[in-house]
Design an enzyme around this catalytic site. Structure first.
Site, mmCIF file in Angstrom:
data_model
loop_
_atom_site.group_PDB
_atom_site.id
_atom_site.type_symbol
_atom_site.label_atom_id
_atom_site.label_comp_id
_atom_site.label_asym_id
_atom_site.label_seq_id
_atom_site.Cartn_x
_atom_site.Cartn_y
_atom_site.Cartn_z
ATOM 1 C CG ASP A 1 -5.020 -10.123 3.281
ATOM 2 O OD1 ASP A 1 -4.672 -10.649 2.207
ATOM 3 O OD2 ASP A 1 -4.787 -8.926 3.537
ATOM 4 C CG HIS B 1 -2.006 -1.003 1.179
ATOM 5 N ND1 HIS B 1 -2.837 -1.190 0.100
ATOM 6 C CD2 HIS B 1 -2.382 -1.919 2.109
ATOM 7 C CE1 HIS B 1 -3.679 -2.178 0.354
ATOM 8 N NE2 HIS B 1 -3.422 -2.638 1.564
ATOM 9 C CG HIS C 1 -6.628 -5.344 1.642
ATOM 10 N ND1 HIS C 1 -6.160 -6.306 2.508
ATOM 11 C CD2 HIS C 1 -7.750 -4.831 2.196
ATOM 12 C CE1 HIS C 1 -6.971 -6.378 3.553
ATOM 13 N NE2 HIS C 1 -7.950 -5.497 3.384
#
Length: 318
Positions: free
Chosen positions: A249, A129, A168
């Site tokens: 995840d 990120h 993500h």
């Protein structure tokens, strides 16, 4: 040539406040899972500190200075330095972040030196990120991006692929490479979801492939996304080195997301990526830990992922 495992005790020193999901226990569980007899052939190596020049090749120098300077000083003085609601530095965070990026750099160097075939970097904080000029989403430096830039600048690797199967979207990696046609970035991720990027329409300069998947994504849907989209694009790109942003995840047990994947799905996708790397890149794969917040599921997924890397290294030698 075996598989390398790059880590450092300093990565345990990144300690956000109690209750934060990106906690030191994540790495403790991972490392414990890799000390079983089946991993006795892993080559363990201590991660060095990432050089400042290497960090600044992927990140704005002002960001590097802020993390290692004023923010680090504030964290040491006050206990914590908050960057955003999710991203918080402790007194040990600056050292952890430099070791995490340094692990990925060292993995590249060892592969290019011919001492290992592929590598897993058991590090934290995660990185995908972190954008060129912004730390966010639990991430300080973008470990994969730093190492990919190092592969380009130090070893002259011309065609680099980054495959990101974290649940993500890796907005930071996309941000850093969206105008570099020599780097192919592919991401499968839950959408709509944090951080809100990763639409299929986001294609960079033709080098970005986003495959957003709905919450509740099953093994069948996940594997189809790779078989139908990611793997053919990866083959077409013909990379000389492959990086994996290895986030686990997407496992059904993870508390922060809604995918329904199993450990076997991560074995499958690792095998498929490594087959492409064997075909075009002499098996050169650097995998770097990203997310995964259920401790048991994370440890189990990392163990089978690393076992798949070890098997792939053996296959390359044969």
């Amino acid at each position: 040539m075996p598989t390398g495992l790059f880590t450092h005790p300093a990565c345990l020193g990144h300690a956000p406040p109690a209750g934060h999901p990106e906690r030191p226990e994540r790495l403790e569980y991972v490392l414990k899972s890799l000390k079983n007899e089946e991993f006795q052939m892993l080559v363990w190596a201590e991660a060095p500190l990432a050089p400042l020049a290497a960090l600044s090749a992927a990140h704005a120098p002002a960001l590097v200075e802020a993390i290692l300077g004023p923010l680090a000083t504030k964290a040491e003085r006050d206990g914590f330095a908050q960057i955003d609601p999710d991203t918080i530095m402790s007194a040990g965070s600056a050292a952890a972040a430099r070791r995490a990026a340094g692990a990925a750099i060292a993995a590249v160097d060892a592969i290019m030196a011919g001492t290992i075939t592929n590598a897993f970097c058991a590090v934290r904080p995660p990185g995908h990120h972190a954008e060129h000029a912004r730390a966010m989403g639990f991430c300080l430096f973008n470990n994969v991006a730093v190492a990919a830039k190092h592969a380009q600048n130090t070893h002259g690797i011309r065609r680099i692929a980054i495959v990101d199967f974290d649940v993500h979207h890796g907005n930071g990696t996309q941000d850093i490479f969206d105008d570099d046609a020599n780097v192919f970035y592919a991401s499968t991720h839950q959408a709509p979801f944090y951080p809100g990027t990763g639409a299929a329409s986001e294609t960079g300069c033709g080098n970005i492939l986003n495959v957003p998947l709905a919450g509740g994504c099953t093994s069948q849907t996940f594997r189809a996304a790779y078989a139908d989209s990611v793997l053919p694009a990866l083959v077409a790109f013909a990379p000389e080195m492959v990086f994996i942003s290895a986030g686990f995840d997407g496992h059904a047990a993870d508390p922060l997301a809604d995918f329904r994947l199993t450990a076997e799905d991560f074995v499958w996708v690792t095998d498929e990526i490594c087959r492409v790397a064997a075909r075009f890149a002499k098996g050169r794969v650097v995998s770097v830990l990203e997310g995964g917040y259920d401790l048991g599921a994370l440890a189990a997924c990392v163990a089978v992922h690393v076992a798949a890397l070890m098997n792939a290294a053996q296959m390359v030698q044969e």
